[in-house]
Design a protein around this motif. Structure first.
Motif, PDB file in Angstrom:
ATOM      1  N   VAL A   1       8.693  27.970   4.982  1.00 38.29           N
ATOM      2  CA  VAL A   1      10.128  28.119   4.713  1.00 38.29           C
ATOM      3  C   VAL A   1      10.795  28.888   5.850  1.00 38.29           C
ATOM      4  O   VAL A   1      11.894  28.549   6.289  1.00 38.29           O
ATOM      5  CB  VAL A   1      10.358  28.824   3.356  1.00 38.29           C
ATOM      6  N   ALA A   2      10.113  29.901   6.364  1.00 39.71           N
ATOM      7  CA  ALA A   2      10.662  30.678   7.476  1.00 39.71           C
ATOM      8  C   ALA A   2      10.789  29.805   8.725  1.00 39.71           C
ATOM      9  O   ALA A   2      11.788  29.910   9.456  1.00 39.71           O
ATOM     10  CB  ALA A   2       9.779  31.882   7.758  1.00 39.71           C
TER      11      ALA A   2
ATOM     12  N   GLY B   1       0.829  33.474   1.738  1.00 39.97           N
ATOM     13  CA  GLY B   1       1.784  33.510   2.836  1.00 39.97           C
ATOM     14  C   GLY B   1       2.099  32.166   3.457  1.00 39.97           C
ATOM     15  O   GLY B   1       3.038  32.040   4.216  1.00 39.97           O
TER      16      GLY B   1
ATOM     17  N   GLU C   1       3.195  29.150   2.230  1.00 37.23           N
ATOM     18  CA  GLU C   1       4.449  28.497   1.844  1.00 37.23           C
ATOM     19  C   GLU C   1       5.643  29.283   2.375  1.00 37.23           C
ATOM     20  O   GLU C   1       6.625  28.705   2.829  1.00 37.23           O
ATOM     21  CB  GLU C   1       4.516  28.378   0.327  1.00 37.23           C
ATOM     22  N   CYS C   2       5.542  30.584   2.333  1.00 41.53           N
ATOM     23  CA  CYS C   2       6.617  31.434   2.835  1.00 41.53           C
ATOM     24  C   CYS C   2       6.802  31.226   4.336  1.00 41.53           C
ATOM     25  O   CYS C   2       7.928  31.189   4.826  1.00 41.53           O
ATOM     26  CB  CYS C   2       6.287  32.891   2.537  1.00 41.53           C
ATOM     27  N   ALA C   3       5.710  31.077   5.052  1.00 40.53           N
ATOM     28  CA  ALA C   3       5.788  30.851   6.499  1.00 40.53           C
ATOM     29  C   ALA C   3       6.437  29.505   6.802  1.00 40.53           C
ATOM     30  O   ALA C   3       7.205  29.392   7.760  1.00 40.53           O
ATOM     31  CB  ALA C   3       4.403  30.927   7.118  1.00 40.53           C
TER      32      ALA C   3
END
Length: 53
Positions: A27-28, A21, A23-25
């Motif tokens: 980007v978000a 999670g 890297e996704c966070a």
């Protein structure tokens, strides 16, 4: 045959990968910052246009 530095680096990268999670966070967070800046730009342009009326 000893492992080369490139092979050692690949093995190290496999072990020290980020959690799924993270890297996704990131980007978000970046998308949210861009959205926030965009809203302020639109607001500023709208107010500037209303001044001309």
């Amino acid at each position: 045959m000893p492992a080369t530095s490139l092979e050692e680096e690949r093995l190290t990268n496999r072990v020290s990968r980020r959690r799924p999670g993270e890297e996704c966070a990131a980007v978000a967070d970046l998308a949210y910052a861009v959205l926030l800046i965009g809203v302020f730009v639109v607001l500023a342009l709208t107010l500037r246009g209303l001044e001309r009326l």
